[in-house]
Design a protein around this motif. Structure first.
Motif, PDB file in Angstrom:
ATOM      1  N   UNK A  83       0.834  -1.202   0.000  1.00  0.00           N
ATOM      2  CA  UNK A  83       0.000   0.000   0.000  1.00  0.00           C
ATOM      3  C   UNK A  83       0.866   1.248   0.000  1.00  0.00           C
ATOM      4  N   UNK A  84       1.923   1.256   0.789  1.00  0.00           N
ATOM      5  CA  UNK A  84       2.798   2.438   0.828  1.00  0.00           C
ATOM      6  C   UNK A  84       3.457   2.665  -0.535  1.00  0.00           C
ATOM      7  N   UNK A  85       3.817   1.581  -1.214  1.00  0.00           N
ATOM      8  CA  UNK A  85       4.421   1.727  -2.539  1.00  0.00           C
ATOM      9  C   UNK A  85       3.420   2.320  -3.527  1.00  0.00           C
ATOM     10  N   UNK A  86       2.174   1.854  -3.479  1.00  0.00           N
ATOM     11  CA  UNK A  86       1.156   2.380  -4.390  1.00  0.00           C
ATOM     12  C   UNK A  86       0.862   3.852  -4.082  1.00  0.00           C
ATOM     13  N   UNK A  87       0.794   4.196  -2.812  1.00  0.00           N
ATOM     14  CA  UNK A  87       0.549   5.584  -2.433  1.00  0.00           C
ATOM     15  C   UNK A  87       1.719   6.481  -2.838  1.00  0.00           C
ATOM     16  N   UNK A  88       2.924   5.968  -2.690  1.00  0.00           N
ATOM     17  CA  UNK A  88       4.103   6.744  -3.096  1.00  0.00           C
ATOM     18  C   UNK A  88       4.070   7.017  -4.591  1.00  0.00           C
ATOM     19  N   UNK A  89       3.684   6.026  -5.373  1.00  0.00           N
ATOM     20  CA  UNK A  89       3.598   6.220  -6.824  1.00  0.00           C
ATOM     21  C   UNK A  89       2.548   7.276  -7.174  1.00  0.00           C
ATOM     22  N   UNK A  90       1.384   7.214  -6.527  1.00  0.00           N
ATOM     23  CA  UNK A  90       0.330   8.194  -6.813  1.00  0.00           C
ATOM     24  C   UNK A  90       0.766   9.602  -6.428  1.00  0.00           C
ATOM     25  N   UNK A  91       1.471   9.723  -5.316  1.00  0.00           N
ATOM     26  CA  UNK A  91       1.939  11.043  -4.876  1.00  0.00           C
ATOM     27  C   UNK A  91       2.991  11.584  -5.830  1.00  0.00           C
ATOM     28  N   UNK A  92       3.888  10.731  -6.268  1.00  0.00           N
ATOM     29  CA  UNK A  92       4.931  11.147  -7.212  1.00  0.00           C
ATOM     30  C   UNK A  92       4.315  11.594  -8.530  1.00  0.00           C
ATOM     31  N   UNK A  93       3.338  10.831  -9.015  1.00  0.00           N
ATOM     32  CA  UNK A  93       2.660  11.192 -10.270  1.00  0.00           C
ATOM     33  C   UNK A  93       2.004  12.567 -10.193  1.00  0.00           C
ATOM     34  N   UNK A  94       1.639  12.992  -9.003  1.00  0.00           N
ATOM     35  CA  UNK A  94       0.973  14.277  -8.828  1.00  0.00           C
ATOM     36  C   UNK A  94       1.932  15.396  -8.470  1.00  0.00           C
ATOM     37  N   UNK A  95       3.213  15.151  -8.645  1.00  0.00           N
ATOM     38  CA  UNK A  95       4.161  16.257  -8.572  1.00  0.00           C
ATOM     39  C   UNK A  95       4.994  16.367  -7.322  1.00  0.00           C
TER      40      UNK A  95
END
Length: 399
Positions: A79-91
């Motif tokens: 879950x932390x990896x998926x959240x990190x990816x979403x946060x990175x994608x948003x800048x």
């Protein structure tokens, strides 16, 4: 017969903080015939119940022993990896180790208060402010000072003056589709806030539960994405408004030392957020298109916002004003000064419609003619009927 002595008194923080006026209102307005503009709940008919059920089913059938077991305080790696990816994608470049999974972002706020605040410390907030944040800071024994602002949000120059004079520990802000006003802080002000925090020494707690629910306009970068804020910004996120609030899944992104302090505070609070919920959310993100789901929800919310905006001119008394939020769940109304929305609420509720008076959202002197309207939990036709009832109730109040 001798009288028994009373047990010792409750902590002073309980008596001084009190309950939530909004929750008290919700208890009165749960009758199905009420058109309830008072809620802060996402629309339940728009939940992807099938997708969430499939994710839980997969997790429990394939990894039940792990899903039902204790987990690490920091959160499930997937879950932390998926959240990190979403946060990175948003800048905002983010790795899994930058995040702490929490039991809703409300817990994240409590952990921040535990880690940073001593009784008597000063906290700066928006004016008006998210009510449950005022409760958290009140429980921590903080001195809460509102930052002046306008229809676009808090004023960075006023913030700078307050930081210099009051020496606060932190600024708490919901800069995108704010609760209760629905307003969004412009990009220039966000950059200015980051500069103030860097120059004068200040933690920024940026709460973003609504940011993905955008109907129109361009996304505004997080304050935390500004270089000046990098070592002093905490970003809070949540699945409550985009997946389901019953999962109680939130997270915080913070500099390493503060994140570790929050993890220690979380160990004392609940050890960890439920394992099965975390794994199911991670599975949902892997198997489903959350962004497409959010787009469907936002389209429905936009239609409901537009219905509210269309009906307000006829429902509200002459001289009223309101904003046009670009997303989120809330709209802010200011009636003429002669109206007291707290005093008026009981007679409005008798007409089977409800709103939240604005007064509880103020840390200092309230504007008693204000109200918060939530537009997401009723259809356009129901909204039109609710506004008819509201208008009738307000008109009757002046006779």
């Amino acid at each position: 017969m001798s009288s028994r002595p009373q047990p010792p008194a409750f902590a002073a923080r309980v008596a001084s903080t009190g309950g939530s006026p909004v929750r008290d209102i919700l208890a009165v307005t749960e009758r199905p015939e009420v058109v309830n503009f008072a809620g802060g709940l996402p629309a339940p008919e728009l939940f992807d119940a099938e997708g969430v059920a499939a994710a839980f089913g997969a997790v429990l059938s394939e990894t039940s022993q792990r899903a039902l077991q204790y987990a690490t305080t920091e959160g499930e790696p997937a879950l932390r990896a998926a959240l990190a990816d979403r946060t990175t994608e948003r800048g905002l470049a983010t790795g899994p180790d930058d995040l702490l999974v929490t039991t809703g972002s409300q817990q994240a706020l409590s952990l921040i208060a535990t880690a940073l605040l001593e009784p008597g410390d000063t906290v700066l907030v928006e004016n008006p402010c998210y009510l449950a944040a005022l409760q958290v800071f009140g429980f921590a024994g903080a001195r809460i000072v509102p930052v002046p602002g306008d229809g676009d949000g808090l004023d960075p120059e006023a913030l700078e003056e307050l930081v210099a004079r009051e020496r606060p520990k932190l600024l708490y802000t919901v800069p995108t589709f704010q609760n209760p006003t629905g307003r969004t802080l412009p990009a220039g002000r966000r950059a200015a806030i980051a500069r103030v925090a860097a120059r004068l020494g200040l933690w920024i707690v940026e709460d973003d539960p609504y940011g993905e629910l955008r109907f129109e306009g361009e996304r505004v970068p997080w304050i935390a994405a500004h270089e000046d804020a990098g070592d002093r910004a905490v970003l809070l996120g949540s699945f409550s408004k985009v997946m389901a609030p019953g999962l109680r899944l939130g997270w915080l992104r913070a500099p390493a030392a503060l994140r570790r302090a929050c993890a220690v505070a979380k160990q004392a609070a609940d050890l960890h957020t439920p394992t099965v919920n975390q794994l199911a959310a991670a599975r949902y993100l892997a198997d489903r298109d959350l962004d497409a789901h959010v787009a469907r929800v936002a389209a429905a919310y936009r239609e409901r916002r537009d219905a509210l905006l269309a009906g307000l001119p006829d429902a509200l008394p002459e001289g009223s004003s309101w904003n046009r939020p670009e997303g989120g769940m809330f709209l802010w109304v200011r009636l003429p000064e002669a109206y007291d929305t707290t005093a008026l609420l009981p007679q409005v509720v008798r007409r089977d419609v409800a709103y939240v008076p604005g007064a509880p959202f103020y840390a200092a002197t309230p504007e008693t003619s204000t109200m918060r309207l939530c537009f997401v939990t009723h259809t356009p036709d129901e909204i039109a009927e609710g506004l008819r009832r509201l208008g009738e109730g307000l008109r009757r109040s002046q006779h």
